[in-house]
Design a protein around this motif. Structure first.
Motif, mmCIF file in Angstrom:
data_model
loop_
_atom_site.group_PDB
_atom_site.id
_atom_site.type_symbol
_atom_site.label_atom_id
_atom_site.label_comp_id
_atom_site.label_asym_id
_atom_site.label_seq_id
_atom_site.Cartn_x
_atom_site.Cartn_y
_atom_site.Cartn_z
ATOM 1 N N GLY A 192 0.804 -1.216 0.000
ATOM 2 C CA GLY A 192 0.000 0.000 0.000
ATOM 3 C C GLY A 192 0.837 1.266 0.000
ATOM 4 N N MET A 193 2.129 1.158 -0.342
ATOM 5 C CA MET A 193 2.982 2.348 -0.370
ATOM 6 C C MET A 193 2.703 3.175 -1.617
ATOM 7 N N PRO A 194 2.363 4.462 -1.478
ATOM 8 C CA PRO A 194 2.112 5.306 -2.651
ATOM 9 C C PRO A 194 3.364 5.450 -3.513
ATOM 10 N N VAL A 195 3.170 5.336 -4.818
ATOM 11 C CA VAL A 195 4.267 5.515 -5.767
ATOM 12 C C VAL A 195 4.044 6.775 -6.605
ATOM 13 N N ALA A 196 2.798 7.043 -6.934
ATOM 14 C CA ALA A 196 2.478 8.230 -7.732
ATOM 15 C C ALA A 196 1.145 8.793 -7.243
ATOM 16 N N THR A 197 1.108 10.105 -7.101
ATOM 17 C CA THR A 197 -0.101 10.790 -6.657
ATOM 18 C C THR A 197 -0.369 11.963 -7.589
ATOM 19 N N GLU A 198 -1.589 12.064 -8.048
ATOM 20 C CA GLU A 198 -1.978 13.161 -8.933
ATOM 21 C C GLU A 198 -3.235 13.810 -8.382
ATOM 22 N N ILE A 199 -3.190 15.118 -8.165
ATOM 23 C CA ILE A 199 -4.343 15.867 -7.668
ATOM 24 C C ILE A 199 -4.843 16.768 -8.784
ATOM 25 N N VAL A 200 -6.110 16.602 -9.161
ATOM 26 C CA VAL A 200 -6.678 17.361 -10.275
ATOM 27 C C VAL A 200 -8.003 17.967 -9.849
ATOM 28 N N ALA A 201 -8.536 18.805 -10.708
ATOM 29 C CA ALA A 201 -9.813 19.459 -10.427
ATOM 30 C C ALA A 201 -10.923 18.422 -10.304
ATOM 31 N N GLY A 202 -11.909 18.721 -9.472
ATOM 32 C CA GLY A 202 -12.971 17.779 -9.180
ATOM 33 C C GLY A 202 -13.905 17.488 -10.326
ATOM 34 N N ASN A 203 -13.852 18.276 -11.388
ATOM 35 C CA ASN A 203 -14.724 18.025 -12.544
ATOM 36 C C ASN A 203 -14.023 17.226 -13.640
ATOM 37 N N LYS A 204 -12.807 16.755 -13.379
ATOM 38 C CA LYS A 204 -12.071 15.976 -14.373
ATOM 39 C C LYS A 204 -12.596 14.541 -14.418
ATOM 40 N N ALA A 205 -12.548 13.939 -15.603
ATOM 41 C CA ALA A 205 -12.937 12.537 -15.752
ATOM 42 C C ALA A 205 -11.838 11.629 -15.208
ATOM 43 N N ASP A 206 -12.210 10.413 -14.816
ATOM 44 C CA ASP A 206 -11.244 9.465 -14.254
ATOM 45 C C ASP A 206 -10.382 8.798 -15.326
ATOM 46 N N ASP A 207 -10.980 8.456 -16.462
ATOM 47 C CA ASP A 207 -10.284 7.657 -17.483
ATOM 48 C C ASP A 207 -8.920 8.214 -17.893
ATOM 49 N N PRO A 208 -8.798 9.534 -18.159
ATOM 50 C CA PRO A 208 -7.503 10.050 -18.627
ATOM 51 C C PRO A 208 -6.420 10.104 -17.559
ATOM 52 N N LEU A 209 -6.739 9.779 -16.315
ATOM 53 C CA LEU A 209 -5.760 9.897 -15.237
ATOM 54 C C LEU A 209 -4.856 8.678 -15.114
ATOM 55 N N TYR A 210 -5.246 7.554 -15.716
ATOM 56 C CA TYR A 210 -4.513 6.303 -15.504
ATOM 57 C C TYR A 210 -3.163 6.279 -16.225
ATOM 58 N N CYS A 211 -3.147 6.648 -17.486
ATOM 59 C CA CYS A 211 -1.882 6.566 -18.249
ATOM 60 C C CYS A 211 -0.787 7.459 -17.672
ATOM 61 N N PRO A 212 -1.076 8.735 -17.317
ATOM 62 C CA PRO A 212 -0.023 9.539 -16.683
ATOM 63 C C PRO A 212 0.478 8.929 -15.373
ATOM 64 N N ALA A 213 -0.436 8.349 -14.581
ATOM 65 C CA ALA A 213 -0.011 7.727 -13.318
ATOM 66 C C ALA A 213 0.883 6.527 -13.586
#
Length: 310
Positions: A177-198
């Motif tokens: 459960g150790m975090p490796v990558a964290t991305e904080i974005v605006a609350g109106n952003k869709a989830d799908d595009p967040l996976y590839c950058p992470a």
């Protein structure tokens, strides 16, 4: 005996342990390396300030800025000895803590810091990364909406569409459960595009392929699956009916009507003895998409039915 001798008593609590762990992680050195402060910065460095602040948050379970200075003032001797640097209460005033947050809000610099910190933790604790879990969540607030800010109105998992929210994508090593990558974005952003950058940031930190990425159905977009496959990694996601070709769905309906024989799945559990953990059947689907201008093709295994053995 000198009757005029004065004694100063401080609560030590868990502070030395927390500071020792944070120092071993290398947080102070990496923060000072990546976040260069203004030439007029005085007092303890940004790295030490952040480490002391983190020890306060962890020890007191309180993230508020307003109580940090008084907490430090009552523990100056303990903090100074544990950090090896002279600490003043004013070093952790509200203004100075806000300045730290401004420095840490630089996304480009933060990613470089996070990448080196993750690699350092893998080396310090001798972690063997094989699986990575990815998921996003949102947090609501009464703070209101700022057009340029992170808190925006969006789809609320908390069923509070009236509240502004911020969205967080997190990639962690499983099962630690150790975090490796964290991305904080605006609350109106869709989830799908967040996976590839992470996933890109995980690869840069772990510097290895052949990892298994585990996520929910939002990670099942064909572009995300192809992005994972293209670098020689693997994925495990539940696919919705819209993510499976119609021809495959029709084939599955026919097999369902005829009845499908399941294959037992075994795994070495207690004392290395093979134990049946599930029954399933598998089909392979040919997938072809374009990733970063290059066409890739792979055979995708799909498990339409799995019966778990408890």
């Amino acid at each position: 005996m000198n009757n005029n001798e004065e004694f100063n008593t401080e609560r030590v609590d868990d502070i030395p342990v927390l500071l020792a762990i944070l120092e071993r992680m290398g947080i102070q050195k990496l923060l000072d390396k990546h976040f260069i402060t203004h030439g007029n910065w005085q007092g303890i460095s940004l790295g030490w300030l952040a480490v002391v602040w983190l020890s306060y948050i962890l020890s007191q379970a309180d993230h508020r800025l307003s109580h940090v200075q008084s907490w430090v003032e009552n523990r100056l001797e303990t903090l100074s000895i544990c950090t090896g640097t002279a600490i003043r209460a004013l070093d952790l005033s509200d203004d100075r803590l806000q300045a730290v947050l401004r420095y840490l809000s630089d996304s480009e610099v933060w990613q470089k810091f996070e990448q080196e910190l993750g690699a350092n933790l893998l080396e310090v604790y001798d972690l063997k990364a094989e699986r990575v879990r990815l998921d996003s969540t949102s947090a609501s607030s009464y703070c209101g909406v700022n057009e340029q800010g992170l808190f925006q109105y969006g789809y609320s998992k908390d069923h509070r569409p009236d509240l502004a929210q911020v969205k967080v994508m997190l990639a962690t090593i499983d099962p630690l459960g150790m975090p490796v990558a964290t991305e904080i974005v605006a609350g109106n952003k869709a989830d799908d595009p967040l996976y590839c950058p992470a996933i890109t940031r995980v690869r840069a930190t772990l510097k290895k392929t052949g990892l298994l990425y585990v996520g929910d159905s939002k990670m099942g977009a064909i572009q995300t699956r192809g992005f994972i496959q293209e670098k020689g990694d693997y994925y495990l996601v539940p696919l919705s009916a819209t993510q499976i070709p119609e021809s495959v769905l029709k084939y599955l309906d026919e097999r369902e009507q005829k009845g499908q024989e399941l294959t037992a799945v075994y795994r070495d559990l207690d004392e290395g003895l093979p134990t049946k953990i599930a029954e399933a059947f598998e089909i392979e689907v040919n997938q072809t998409i374009e990733v970063e201008g290059k066409e890739i093709t792979w055979k995708e295994p799909i498990f339409p039915r799995i019966a778990i053995s408890l």
